[in-house]
Write a protein that holds these residues in place. Sequence first.
Motif, short mmCIF file in Angstrom:
data_model
loop_
_atom_site.label_atom_id
_atom_site.label_comp_id
_atom_site.label_asym_id
_atom_site.label_seq_id
_atom_site.Cartn_x
_atom_site.Cartn_y
_atom_site.Cartn_z
N THR A 1 0.75 -1.24 0.10
CA THR A 1 0.09 -0.21 -0.05
C THR A 1 0.84 1.39 0.25
N LYS A 2 0.15 2.10 0.28
CA LYS A 2 0.89 3.65 0.36
C LYS A 2 2.72 3.62 1.57
N GLY A 48 2.17 -2.37 4.01
CA GLY A 48 1.40 -3.26 3.66
C GLY A 48 0.57 -4.80 4.22
#
Length: 296
Positions: A162-163, A167
């Motif tokens: 993810t960002k 994650g």
Amino acid sequence: MGTKDKLSYERLISRVDYYKEKALDLEKKLVFAEETIERLENEANSDQSLQIIEEKEKELQLLRTQVEELTKKVKRLEEHEMEKRMKSYEELLKSIQQEMNDKDQQIDLYQQRIKSMEKRININRTSEPVFEETETETAKTEMQKKEGFNCISYFDYSVIFTKDKKGFVRGSFYLENTGTETLENPYICFRFQPAEACALKGKIISLIASPTQDEMSKSIWMYMDNDWAEKAKDRGEMWICPLRETKFKSGDKLTLEDFQIPFKSKIDENITVEAFVYFHKQNYRSKAVNHIAINF
């Protein structure tokens, strides 16, 4: 039975009693009329007497008709009362059956919790497994394979970022009995490097959290909530085991489905997760053929 139903039932009983009394009274009149007719027939010597007899016969026939109608009404009321009672009994039996089913479900839940608590006690009594891959341990494992004990385990997973390099890992862990002997109650250890990354989520329950009946029925695995498992977590080891007594014969498989491992890049540049399987009763242990590797 509600107040309305009780009043209807009492009115029905009163009506039945009324019609019974009415029928009895008509039967008395019928007997009296028959006696009168008989007396008049004996005294009849004129056309007036015959006319009186005819009128009495008509009155008698009318009374007979009324008695028949009242008898039919009484029969219908009795049948209605019986149907109402039967319906009430059926509803009562249905309610009792539902209560029995609820009690059975509660008993099943308590039995599952008792078995789980017994398993926790057994786990607490179990000495901590150690997976040091020394030559002696390797030789012992090979010897157990020759005796018929062998379990292959492996990961099937994917890494989702993810960002900000955060994650999670999503996957499943599979166990297969490739030996000839039956294996029982596997304890699975997931070893994280570094230890700070130790986290495992999924269809796994904790008995300390008092799971619901639905959670108990749908779950297969549970966390090993005991002292040495908590200490092992500080070292980066997460331990789980089956919720119920589990045996799998040669060729059988077990699966931990859809687990998640969240991670953050700030912990370390690389994260690895290894897996080990330990069978306490058979004193047999094995290492997964692959591992999870996350590189930032």
